[in-house]
Structures are given as C-alpha cells and as structure tokens.
Write an enzyme that holds these catalytic residues in place. Structure first.
Site, PDB file in Angstrom:
ATOM      1  N   ASP A 180       1.116  -1.258   0.000  1.00  0.00           N
ATOM      2  CA  ASP A 180      -0.210  -0.302  -0.305  1.00  0.00           C
ATOM      3  C   ASP A 180       1.228   0.840   0.006  1.00  0.00           C
ATOM      4  OD1 ASP A 180      -1.500   1.859   0.966  1.00  0.00           O
ATOM      5  OD2 ASP A 180      -2.560   0.489   2.192  1.00  0.00           O
ATOM      6  N   HIS A 181       0.778   2.180  -1.201  1.00  0.00           N
ATOM      7  CA  HIS A 181       1.806   3.233  -0.993  1.00  0.00           C
ATOM      8  C   HIS A 181       1.351   4.230  -0.273  1.00  0.00           C
ATOM      9  CE1 HIS A 181       5.230   5.109  -3.261  1.00  0.00           C
ATOM     10  NE2 HIS A 181       4.654   4.344  -4.580  1.00  0.00           N
ATOM     11  N   ARG A 182       0.409   4.426   0.059  1.00  0.00           N
ATOM     12  CA  ARG A 182      -0.017   5.193   1.488  1.00  0.00           C
ATOM     13  C   ARG A 182       0.507   5.323   1.983  1.00  0.00           C
ATOM     14  NH1 ARG A 182      -6.096   3.916   2.196  1.00  0.00           N
ATOM     15  NH2 ARG A 182      -4.788   2.279   1.959  1.00  0.00           N
TER      16      ARG A 182
END
Ligand code: CAO
Length: 442
Positions: A414-416
């Site tokens: 999850d790039h967040r």
C-alpha cells in the site's frame, strides 16, 4: 368488473427460497404501478418486487420471513381497469371470484420486472433505459454498507447524483424515502455543498450490457458464495488501495537442499517452501514494522504479534485462513498447521475465527507455476507476498555462470503507507534471508 390478478415472483436471477425481509403493503392498500410490494434478500442482493399495475391489494399470500422462489404467488391485486389493458407483461390473471373464495385462474402469462440492489449501483433487470454514470464507492460493495432504499428511490437518487450512503433514512429501519433524498438535496443546495460524492468516488460509466447469446452458445453459472464475498473484498481493495508490486528473486538453492533433508527425516509431514517464506516474512516484519500495520484514519496501527494469512485455493474460490504466532513456531509445526488449515479450507470447515487477525498475507502459486503476478492486498493489511515457481537458472557468480534454484517473489504494498525504497529493502531482506537461512536465526 375489475379483474383480480395474482402477482407472481418474477425471475430473480436464479435465486431460490429467498427470504422476504419486508412486506410493504397490506390488504386494502391502493398501490400504484411500480410501487414496491415485498422486499427479498438473497445472500448478496436486496430485490424489490414492484406492482406490475395499479390496483387494490385484496390478498397477501406471503408473510415476513417466508422463503419464495420464481413463480410463487405473492399477492392478489384487484387491478384498476385502465391499467389492466396496458399491463401485458406482469402477472397471471384470475377472474373475480364467483363464489366467495375460489378464484379461477386464466391462462394469461406475463413477466413482472424485479429491481435488484446488490451494490450501491442499482440494476433494473429488463430495463433498457440509459442511466447517467454511476458514482462508485468501493466500500459500499460491502453488504452491511449498502444503503437501505427501494430501487425507485435509488434510481431517483442516481438521477440527481446523490450518494445514498450519505442520506439518512427517516422511515422504519432507516429506510431512505424519496422525501429524504429531496431533503438531502435541499440542504446541500442551501449550504452550497455538492450533494454528490464530491470527488471521493470513481465516476464510472455503467457496466456494459451485452447479450452474449447473440454471438454463440453460452452457459450461465451462478458464482459461489465464497467467490461473491471474496470478489466484493478484492474489488474494494483493488479500487481503494494504491498498489505497487515489487518483484525480486531469491536464490533458494541451499534452502531447498535443507528442506529436502528435513522432508526426508520427517516423512509424516509435507515440508514445502511456504513454511520458509512464513519464517522469512516474520523476520522481515520485525525489521520493518510498518509492514506489520494497518491504516486507521491518520494513524498507523503497528502490531506486535505475527499472524500470517495464507491464500488457499479451494474448488469454491479463494479463502485466507490465518496461522497465528508464526514467530513462536518451528518449521515442522508450521508445516503441520498449514496442512490442517488448508484441508479445513477445502472441506469448507473454516470458522470466522480461523480467518481473522491476520497481519500480512502470503499467496503462493509456486506449486502451480508462473514467474510473477500482482497479489491484491488483503485489507486492512498493508502488504502481501506473492510466491511463484522456483526454477534452476544460470547465475553469474563473478567468474562463471552456475546453476541456482531461483524463487520469484512479488511484494504488493500500500503506497500510502510504504514507500518504494522501503518495499525494495523489505524484498531484498527477504531474498537474503531465504538465500542464507542463518539470517533468520540472528
Ligand atoms: N516453487 C516450486 N515448487 C513449489 C513451490 C515453489 N514456490 N511451492 C510449492 N512447491 C511444490 C511443493 O514443494 C509441492 O511439491 P511436491 O508435490 O513435490 O511435494 C508442490 O509444489 C505442491 O505444493 P502445495 O501447493 O501442495 O503446497 P504449498 O505449501 O506450497 O501451498 C497452499 C499450500 C494451501 C497455499 C496451496 O495449496 C494453495 O492453495 N495455493 C494457491 C494459493 C492461491 O490460489 N493464490 C492465489 C491468490 S490470488 O492472489
């Protein structure tokens, strides 16, 4: 004389014995054409059977909680004259009873439309009318989050661009009425706030409707319950999590020799590469705690336990049972537990507890094949490891090519929560640990 007509349950998508969750009318009620009569709820969809014509309800043949299927008689309506002639496709007609209680059924056969609401996007079966683009909120795919409203109200809301998830229902059980939608729009206009999703949803055009049978023979198979549930979860996770997949390769030549030796010494248990992945993943989670986390609003919840979900392929679809406290278990114990839990999954014996509390998941297709894939993160986790099939490859050791057993790994994150550099470090740590198992002991 007005005709008495039986309203039969129309085609409800092949569902059988669907429970009635609401009876919306009573004997003596005057109903308009298309007004909701009863609401049915299958395991994934809420469907309303509308009145095929206007009239007065004369008899209810069903009650709350009854289970009904296509063709069952739901109620009898005394149709008003002008609608009778215009309502060809709806119900089976009966003549008015000559003797008090024995209506004679005529031959007229008609099909009633049914409105289905399986997601935030209402679908009106048999209605070719074009509707505006649908505001898609992936979270609303979850059954518990589907707003409670009749199909007519859903269509009305959609025409106005109103996200029903934001409307408070004033009717019994929180049901949203047309007046609630109008009130919502009024309030939004007064405060200058847009009534629609305001950029938070995906403004998607409707799903293409294709008559496949026009192009050749087809067969329609219902999705299994597992597929429907996992499909809703996968769609939400794919739509809501910005996925990036980091690919890497681990040299597992030595690891595999050790695994084979272990398997030789312990013939009672099947030791596959997967248990080594589990141990290596736990070591990586300890080193990079942000991967053992969940996003909650603006906070990252870090977990101090190490429960690993394992994707298991079953004839009915994908399930992800969780093996707890992997950090505290040895390879053989994990191998035994993996065998038990995957057998349980395939025998449909997993309970909710078996599938809860995971920190990180592994999806191994290594026993089947492939050189890499993009696993979908199992929310609320923030990363997942995809494992493909190991192969002998020529690897340059600085002076010559040597045959090495290489294992492809695909880490979706999850790039967040996780930056690309952190993902590359995590994957690199994994490959080093698998290449030199002593690292796992440090
Ligand atoms: N490379 C090469 N061979 C591998 C391997 C790999 N990465 N992983 C397993 N194998 C071998 C095993 O050693 C075993 O060999 P033998 O038959 O010679 O003993 C064979 O492949 C079959 O292994 P397995 O699949 O029975 O066992 P496993 O522990 O690897 O996996 C389980 C168990 C339950 C995860 C697996 O059976 C399964 O269901 N996998 C599918 C998961 C899935 O569908 N994921 C996709 C989800 S979409 O994101």
């Amino acid at each position: 004389m007005s005709a008495l007509k039986e309203v039969k349950v129309p085609d409800i998508g092949g569902h059988k014995n669907v429970p009635i969750i609401e009876v919306l009318v009573k004997v003596g009620d005057t109903v308009k054409k298309d007004q909701g009569l009863i609401t049915l709820e299958s395991d994934k969809a809420t469907m309303e059977v509308p009145a095929p014509f206007a009239g007065v309800v004369r008899e209810l043949k069903v009650k709350l909680g009854d289970e009904i299927s296509e063709g069952d008689i739901a109620l009898v309506i005394e149709a008003t004259d002008e609608t009778v002639s215009s309502t060809k496709p709806a119900v089976q007609e009966v003549a008015a009873p000559r003797e008090a209680d024995s209506p004679a059924v005529s031959e007229e056969k008609i099909v009633a439309p049914v409105a289905v609401a399986s997601t935030s996007t209402p679908v009106t079966v048999g209605n070719p009318v074009r509707t505006p683009p649908v505001s898609f909120d992936a979270d609303a795919l979850m059954p518990a989050n589907v707003p409670y409203a009749s199909p007519a109200v859903r269509v009305f809301a959609r025409e106005l661009g109103v996200d029903l998830a934001k409307v408070k229902g004033s009717e019994r059980g929180g049901r949203i009425s047309k007046a609630d939608v109008q009130q919502f729009v009024k309030a939004a206009l007064e405060t200058g706030v847009a009534g629609s999703s305001g950029g938070s949803g995906l403004n998607l055009i409707p799903w293409p409707q294709v008559d496949f049978a026009k192009y050749g023979a087809i067969e329609s198979l219902p999705l299994s319950r597992i597929k429907k549930i996992s499909g809703a979860n996968l769609a939400r996770n794919w739509a809501m999590i910005p996925h990036v997949t980091q690919n890497d390769e681990a040299d597992i030549t030595e690891m595999d020799l050790f695994r084979k030796k272990l398997a030789e010494e312990h013939k009672d248990v099947k030791v596959t590469p997967l248990v080594f992945m589990m141990k290596a993943v736990v070591a990586a989670l300890k080193k990079y705690p942000n991967f053992n986390a969940s996003l909650e609003g603006d906070n990252l919840i870090l977990k101090k336990y190490f429960h690993i979900g394992i994707a298991v392929d079953t004839p009915d679809g994908l399930v992800v049972p969780v093996i707890r406290d992997v950090d505290k278990k040895g390879l053989l114990e994990l191998a035994q537990e993996l065998a038990v839990i995957s057998a349980k999954a395939r025998d449909k014996k997993l309970g909710p507890n078996d599938m809860q509390g995971g920190c990180f998941s592994i999806s191994s297709l290594g026993g089947i094949g492939g050189t890499g894939f993009t696993p979908i993160i199992n929310a609320p986790e923030v990363a997942i490891l995809g494992v493909s099939k190991s192969q002998i490859k020529p690897v340059w050791n600085g002076s010559e090519f040597t045959p090495r057993l290489m294992l492809p790994l695909s880490l979706s994150y999850d790039h967040r929560v996780i930056d690309g550099a952190a993902a590359a470090r995590f994957a690199s740590f994994l490959t080093q640990s698998l290449a030199d198992l002593r690292q796992l002991l440090l």
